[in-house]
Design an enzyme around this catalytic site. Sequence first.
Site, PDB file in Angstrom:
ATOM      1  CD  GLU A 306      -2.790  -0.858   2.579  1.00  0.00           C
ATOM      2  OE1 GLU A 306      -3.900  -1.369   2.621  1.00  0.00           O
ATOM      3  OE2 GLU A 306      -2.228  -0.401   3.594  1.00  0.00           O
ATOM      4  NE  ARG A 309       6.272   9.576   3.422  1.00  0.00           N
ATOM      5  CZ  ARG A 309       5.858  10.424   4.370  1.00  0.00           C
ATOM      6  NH1 ARG A 309       6.005  11.711   4.217  1.00  0.00           N
ATOM      7  NH2 ARG A 309       5.313   9.971   5.486  1.00  0.00           N
ATOM      8  CB  CYS A 378      -2.753  34.719  12.459  1.00  0.00           C
ATOM      9  SG  CYS A 378      -2.503  36.301  13.187  1.00  0.00           S
TER      10      CYS A 378
HETATM   11  N1  LLP Z   1      -1.332   1.836   4.614  1.00  0.00           N
HETATM   12  C1  LLP Z   1      -1.746   2.262   5.820  1.00  0.00           C
HETATM   13  C2  LLP Z   1      -2.634   1.421   6.594  1.00  0.00           C
HETATM   14  C3  LLP Z   1      -1.312   3.500   6.310  1.00  0.00           C
HETATM   15  O1  LLP Z   1      -1.721   3.899   7.507  1.00  0.00           O
HETATM   16  C4  LLP Z   1      -0.462   4.309   5.529  1.00  0.00           C
HETATM   17  C5  LLP Z   1      -0.025   5.619   6.000  1.00  0.00           C
HETATM   18  C6  LLP Z   1      -0.072   3.843   4.255  1.00  0.00           C
HETATM   19  C7  LLP Z   1      -0.513   2.584   3.837  1.00  0.00           C
HETATM   20  C8  LLP Z   1       0.810   4.626   3.334  1.00  0.00           C
HETATM   21  O2  LLP Z   1       2.063   4.857   3.864  1.00  0.00           O
HETATM   22  P1  LLP Z   1       3.174   5.597   2.962  1.00  0.00           P
HETATM   23  O3  LLP Z   1       3.526   4.666   1.833  1.00  0.00           O
HETATM   24  O4  LLP Z   1       2.575   6.861   2.470  1.00  0.00           O
HETATM   25  O5  LLP Z   1       4.293   5.815   3.896  1.00  0.00           O
HETATM   26  N2  LLP Z   1       0.819  12.354   7.547  1.00  0.00           N
HETATM   27  C9  LLP Z   1       2.124  11.723   7.675  1.00  0.00           C
HETATM   28  C10 LLP Z   1       2.102  10.319   7.130  1.00  0.00           C
HETATM   29  C11 LLP Z   1       1.049   9.464   7.791  1.00  0.00           C
HETATM   30  C12 LLP Z   1       1.002   8.092   7.196  1.00  0.00           C
HETATM   31  C13 LLP Z   1      -0.234   7.398   7.627  1.00  0.00           C
HETATM   32  N3  LLP Z   1      -0.402   6.091   7.113  1.00  0.00           N
HETATM   33  C14 LLP Z   1       3.159  12.570   6.955  1.00  0.00           C
HETATM   34  O6  LLP Z   1       2.798  13.616   6.403  1.00  0.00           O
HETATM   35  O7  LLP Z   1       4.337  12.246   6.951  1.00  0.00           O
END
Ligand code: LLP
Length: 457
Positions: A306, A309, A378
């Site tokens: 999954e 990013r 702000c």
């Molecule tokens: N699958 C699940 C169940 C997740 O909770 C997440 C991310 C992903 C896949 C995708 O993960 P990635 O490949 O994007 O690392 N807001 C934070 C990141 C939070 C990630 C939450 N879950 C940031 O801006 O760094």
Amino acid sequence: MEEKTSFLNKTINLESPNKNIVPITTSINNDGKLSIGGCSLEDLVKRYESPLYILDEITLRNSCRAYKKALEKYYPGESLPIYASKANSSIFMSNLIASEGFGLDAVSEGELLTALKGGVKNEKIVFHGNNKSNKEIEFAVQQNIKIIVDNDHDLDRLEKISNSLNHDLEIMIRFTPGIECHTHEYIRTGSFDSKFGFGIENLNNLFEVISNKKHLKLIGLHAHIGSQIFELEPHKDLGEIMINVILEAKKFGHDIKELNVGGGLGIKYTEDDDPPSIDEWVKTISLSVIEACKKNRLNLPILMCEPGRSIVSTAGVTVYKIGSFKEIPGIRTYLSVDGGMSDNPRPITYQSNYSACLVSNPLNNSSRKKYTVAGKHCESGDVLFKELELANCKTGDLICVFGTGAYNNSMSSNYNRIPRPAAVIVSNSEAEIIQRRESPHDLLKYDVLPDRFIKQS
Ligand code: LLP
């Protein structure tokens, strides 16, 4: 003086966009101005105003294809990459990833609707969440979308629904594998302090419980160990742990066919970051699952991952216009831009670092100076860069911030009643709008003044 725009001169990795700071199609035109997807950023801002979110189609598609290609290369069983739409959810993104053969992970009715509207097939969508509402669960069941059971509350409601419908529901369960990842280190713990999923230590009990549920068919396992991870070891361990859990589940009569290892591969935000390639990440997971299956004489499960990013972050940039300057002699010079924490809450939330340059003559090294780049909100902490080195610049100049495709737009807010920026997709020297700019009037849409207050005024 150290050259901070050197990242613009680096060789671009076409196969694994997460290893670049800039989108694949980034170039500097003959007039010295920055362009992406063949579109001059200055022209884009003239047309669509600023701040502006820009997504590069080639970078997006190359990222998707790198996952597909690596899964085909390393995993002989069936596989499905699933885009974690929380990274950047839109009808456009849903449509693009569907066209690349991806599934999609959604965590709310809003993300589910967006996915369906964008053309993602229901059988390729998975529905996550640690506190799904009844309405969300019912909607997912109606749409035949697979639910990832996070806790007993999910299980109880799905049991009731499946009994009332008198038909079987296929479910996956999410568990916490006891792997704790920080960006540059990881530890294996017995139990993991997380609001998501069942503790690994409670799984046998859970398997027993599920085997007594007439219409619930446990067909899959899910685990996600963190985000912006640079190490491969945790995912290697995860594959093995998950296969062991399949073996445990077998003892209770569950035939687990699907293994979803979550996302987490990091991207290069700055020169200090060195994430593994998509190929290496997929290889690590595939080999660990294959080896564990071989050891235990188990058929290969359908392998799902999954990424969020690493699909969309590097494809995205945000262009801002410089407004005011404030020099505090001997301390710093503030340079304020026309956006900030409402379109990119990551610096104030996680102290995240980015790379950026001027849109005009980004390679100009003369009279470079350090600025603190502040947003217009702000709030004193609304700072996008504590220290950014730029050539001589003035009010009206444009700054391009790289790596903003993930968790910027999707985490944006209207703090200070600031409208969200427009978003465009660029490709082949054409730009098309994928999200219209909000107007201050849009933001009044949900305000209500009760009648008796209208009479008073
Ligand atoms: N699958 C699940 C169940 C997740 O909770 C997440 C991310 C992903 C896949 C995708 O993960 P990635 O490949 O994007 O690392 N807001 C934070 C990141 C939070 C990630 C939450 N879950 C940031 O801006 O760094």
